[in-house]
Design a protein around this motif. Structure first.
Motif, mmCIF file in Angstrom:
data_model
loop_
_atom_site.group_PDB
_atom_site.id
_atom_site.type_symbol
_atom_site.label_atom_id
_atom_site.label_comp_id
_atom_site.label_asym_id
_atom_site.label_seq_id
_atom_site.Cartn_x
_atom_site.Cartn_y
_atom_site.Cartn_z
ATOM 1 N N LYS A 136 25.295 -2.917 -27.298
ATOM 2 C CA LYS A 136 25.717 -3.629 -28.513
ATOM 3 C C LYS A 136 24.764 -4.791 -28.749
ATOM 4 O O LYS A 136 23.981 -5.153 -27.854
ATOM 5 N N GLN A 141 21.873 -11.833 -31.584
ATOM 6 C CA GLN A 141 21.710 -10.799 -32.625
ATOM 7 C C GLN A 141 23.001 -10.661 -33.423
ATOM 8 O O GLN A 141 22.992 -10.651 -34.662
ATOM 9 N N GLY A 161 14.835 -14.072 -23.460
ATOM 10 C CA GLY A 161 15.676 -13.188 -22.659
ATOM 11 C C GLY A 161 17.036 -12.983 -23.294
ATOM 12 O O GLY A 161 17.828 -12.161 -22.852
ATOM 13 N N SER A 162 17.304 -13.730 -24.383
ATOM 14 C CA SER A 162 18.605 -13.603 -25.044
ATOM 15 C C SER A 162 18.584 -12.482 -26.087
ATOM 16 O O SER A 162 19.587 -12.204 -26.728
ATOM 17 N N GLY A 163 17.422 -11.876 -26.277
ATOM 18 C CA GLY A 163 17.290 -10.838 -27.303
ATOM 19 C C GLY A 163 16.872 -11.435 -28.634
ATOM 20 O O GLY A 163 17.070 -10.851 -29.695
ATOM 21 N N LYS A 164 16.226 -12.612 -28.588
ATOM 22 C CA LYS A 164 15.902 -13.284 -29.849
ATOM 23 C C LYS A 164 14.775 -12.581 -30.609
ATOM 24 O O LYS A 164 14.707 -12.682 -31.826
ATOM 25 N N THR A 165 13.905 -11.871 -29.920
ATOM 26 C CA THR A 165 12.816 -11.209 -30.640
ATOM 27 C C THR A 165 13.377 -10.192 -31.634
ATOM 28 O O THR A 165 12.966 -10.144 -32.788
ATOM 29 N N ASP A 429 9.086 -12.820 -21.103
ATOM 30 C CA ASP A 429 10.246 -12.087 -20.603
ATOM 31 C C ASP A 429 9.769 -11.204 -19.459
ATOM 32 O O ASP A 429 9.300 -10.090 -19.672
HETATM 33 P P1 AMP Z 1 13.880 -11.995 -25.843
HETATM 34 O O1 AMP Z 1 12.672 -12.426 -25.054
HETATM 35 O O2 AMP Z 1 14.831 -13.128 -26.062
HETATM 36 O O3 AMP Z 1 13.538 -11.252 -27.065
HETATM 37 O O4 AMP Z 1 14.687 -10.979 -24.890
HETATM 38 C C1 AMP Z 1 14.118 -9.755 -24.577
HETATM 39 C C2 AMP Z 1 14.943 -9.026 -23.550
HETATM 40 O O5 AMP Z 1 16.253 -8.810 -24.027
HETATM 41 C C3 AMP Z 1 14.327 -7.687 -23.299
HETATM 42 O O6 AMP Z 1 14.391 -7.441 -21.919
HETATM 43 C C4 AMP Z 1 15.210 -6.726 -24.067
HETATM 44 O O7 AMP Z 1 15.227 -5.451 -23.496
HETATM 45 C C5 AMP Z 1 16.570 -7.419 -23.982
HETATM 46 N N1 AMP Z 1 17.469 -7.119 -25.114
HETATM 47 C C6 AMP Z 1 17.201 -7.226 -26.432
HETATM 48 N N2 AMP Z 1 18.290 -6.881 -27.158
HETATM 49 C C7 AMP Z 1 19.277 -6.564 -26.293
HETATM 50 C C8 AMP Z 1 20.643 -6.140 -26.429
HETATM 51 N N3 AMP Z 1 21.204 -5.975 -27.606
HETATM 52 N N4 AMP Z 1 21.348 -5.898 -25.305
HETATM 53 C C9 AMP Z 1 20.773 -6.060 -24.074
HETATM 54 N N5 AMP Z 1 19.500 -6.466 -23.878
HETATM 55 C C10 AMP Z 1 18.755 -6.723 -24.966
#
Ligand code: AMP
Length: 534
Positions: A136, A141, A161-165, A429
């Protein structure tokens, strides 16, 4: 300024619950506005500035300030009065769910309800293809997509790592696709721009967006320094939808006339705090001035110091949405065991050797060693390789190709011992780093918190082992505060350096947080390390 401290207790929780706190907050806001009389312009402006700051409910403090000003009496310039008028229209609402605070105008409208699944976003399958591996949307996001897909400006306070990209990447792709529908011209000029402070972060974002855009035919290019301009120019000429870049190289290519941003109507500033810290403000301003005047702006930052909200006020809609995941202040990750060892600077090589025998015995687990200067990175890398370890390094001393290669080797695990400087490692990341060793203590405690946050990710535990020497004693008080806040052992030897902290108190745990005054001298581009980040 600060929003209430929130601990993110459960990573996946994204239920959007409009709580009592929200109503209380609204009533307070209402009362607060009623209190302000016509002459009290400056204070009103201050209050409204703070309303624009997410989640701030420290009304009593504001009242005190107001009373003080009442006594003193005050005037106001025409400019301030007109700015105030703009801010007056901003009616802030706050939504709180566990670990997330969303604030801004109309954020409670039902169309902005946080998403519980990818399907709820209504995005086409090809856009969501890259999310197939995830159950999810992550909290950032889930909370930011409804606003971004509705075209609103957004400030995201969330760590790497929070999925911000993908939090900004998916709306960026959707933006490109929408623009395509409304303009059938064959020539493809960039529609989206993502600015990143470092090359490695730019490449990381580019990797994610290239993959995510593939199924829908959205092309991205990464523009960064330290490597030949030729291929970047060719990609731009061939036509791209999204440009991801570092400010220096991007400005060069704009000045050469090969990168035209006049059709860019979706702009992301990633790691905005770091961008300003690194002295890129002039480049950022100049680049933003090249983009469409009507544009959607997204700003991500790990912290929210005054220079960053100044930039937001200048370039964003007066009522941006602010989504804070975790805390606006910097707190050490509690999943990391912090060990601080006070020692003589000259004893560090031997001690590092001993620690690697302990932490990197298998030679397979990922260990990240932080140093301060680029020359130090090369020296420690050579020293370790001479002693029979297999280490690689990333720092500004290396050619970009060598940096990229070292990072891939570390990520893939073919060389799981990496020596890095702060600039090179920020925002990356990197999965499964078991141990962080701080061979040299960083220049600020924020950098210390960022460094140790490279481990203990995704619910795993990590270890951060730090060398602290008498040369670092000026930061002992701040470090003690960080350790205490995270309930870690504070060594006696560290306490001997003193616990005095000169700087302003942090809302979270004393003075470790570096408050930057809005009027403080502007940062200049870093020259001591990785100064070639462009
Ligand atoms: P970020 O550097 O904040 O973009 O985080 C990237 C990491 O978050 C990567 O390891 C992705 O695989 C993971 N990620 C991105 N979206 C999700 C999601 N919806 N659920 C779990 N992991 C995610």
């Amino acid at each position: 300024m600060a929003g209430p401290k929130k601990q993110q207790t459960e990573a996946g929780i994204m239920q959007n619950s409009e709580t009592k706190l929200h109503k209380k907050h609204k009533n307070k806001q209402k009362r607060k506005i009623e209190e302000i009389d016509a002459e009290d312009v400056e204070i009103e402006q201050k209050l409204e500035e703070e309303i624009l700051d997410a989640g701030s409910t420290e009304i009593s403090k504001k009242k005190k300030k107001k009373k003080k000003k009442d006594k003193e009496g005050d005037g106001v310039s025409e400019k301030e009065a007109s700015e105030r008028k703009v801010a007056e229209t901003a009616e802030e609402e706050v939504i709180e769910s566990i670990g997330v605070v969303v604030s801004g105008k109309n954020v409670n409208e039902s169309k902005y309800k946080a998403l519980n699944s990818f399907v709820e976003s209504g995005l086409p399958e090809e856009v969501l293809e890259c999310c197939k591996a995830f159950d999810k949307p992550s909290p950032i996001q889930s909370h930011s997509w409804p606003f971004l897909l509705d075209g609103r400006d957004l400030i995201g306070i969330a760590a790497t790592g929070s999925g911000k990209t993908l939090a900004f990447g998916i709306p960026a792709i959707r933006h490109v696709l929408n623009k395509r529908k409304s303009n059938t011209s064959k020539k493809v000029n960039p529609r989206c721009l993502v600015l990143s402070p470092t090359r490695e972060l730019a490449q990381q974002i580019s990797d994610v967006l290239c993959d995510a855009g593939k199924p829908s035919g959205v092309k991205s290019v990464c523009i960064y320094g330290g490597t030949s301009k030729g291929p970047q120019i060719s990609s731009l000429k061939a036509g791209v939808d999204i440009v991801i870049g570092t400010p220096g190289r991007l400005k060069d290519l704009i000045e050469m006339g090969v990168c035209r941003l006049n059709e860019v109507s979706f702009v992301v500033l990633d790691e905005a705090d770091r961008m300003l810290d690194m002295g890129f403000e002039p480049e950022v301003r100049s680049i933003l001035s090249q983009t469409c005047s009507v544009r959607q702006m997204v700003m991500f930052s790990a912290t929210w110091p005054p220079p960053v909200h100044q930039l937001a006020q200048e370039f964003m809609d007066p009522n941006p949405v602010k989504v804070v995941v975790g805390s606006e202040d910097l707190a050490a990750n509690h999943d990391v065991m912090q060990i601080v060892e006070v020692l003589d600077e000259r004893a560090r090589d031997e001690r590092l050797q001993t620690l690697l025998e302990k932490y990197h015995k298998s030679r397979k687990n990922r260990v990240l060693v932080f140093v301060l200067y680029k020359k130090e990175a090369s020296r420690v890398e050579s020293m370790l390789n001479r002693r029979g370890w297999k280490a690689v390094s990333i720092s500004g001393d290396k050619a970009q190709t060598a940096r990229t290669q070292a990072l891939s080797q570390f990520k893939e695990g073919t060389c799981p011992l990496l020596i890095a400087t702060d600039v090179a490692a920020r925002g990356l990341d990197i999965p499964d780093v078991e141990v962080v060793i701080n061979y040299s203590f960083p220049l600020t405690t924020e950098d210390y918190v960022h460094r140790i946050g490279r481990t203990g990710r995704a619910g795993k535990k990590g270890v951060a082992h730090t060398f602290f020497t008498k040369e670092n004693k000026g930061l002992s008080g701040e470090l003690v505060n960080v350790l205490r806040e995270a309930k870690q052992v504070v060594p006696e030897d560290l306490l001997k350096f003193g616990t005095h902290v000169k700087k302003k108190e942090s809302k979270l745990y004393g003075a470790h947080f570096r408050e930057i005054d809005a009027n403080a001298p502007k940062a200049t581009k870093i020259t001591f390390d990785d100064s070639d980040e462009d």
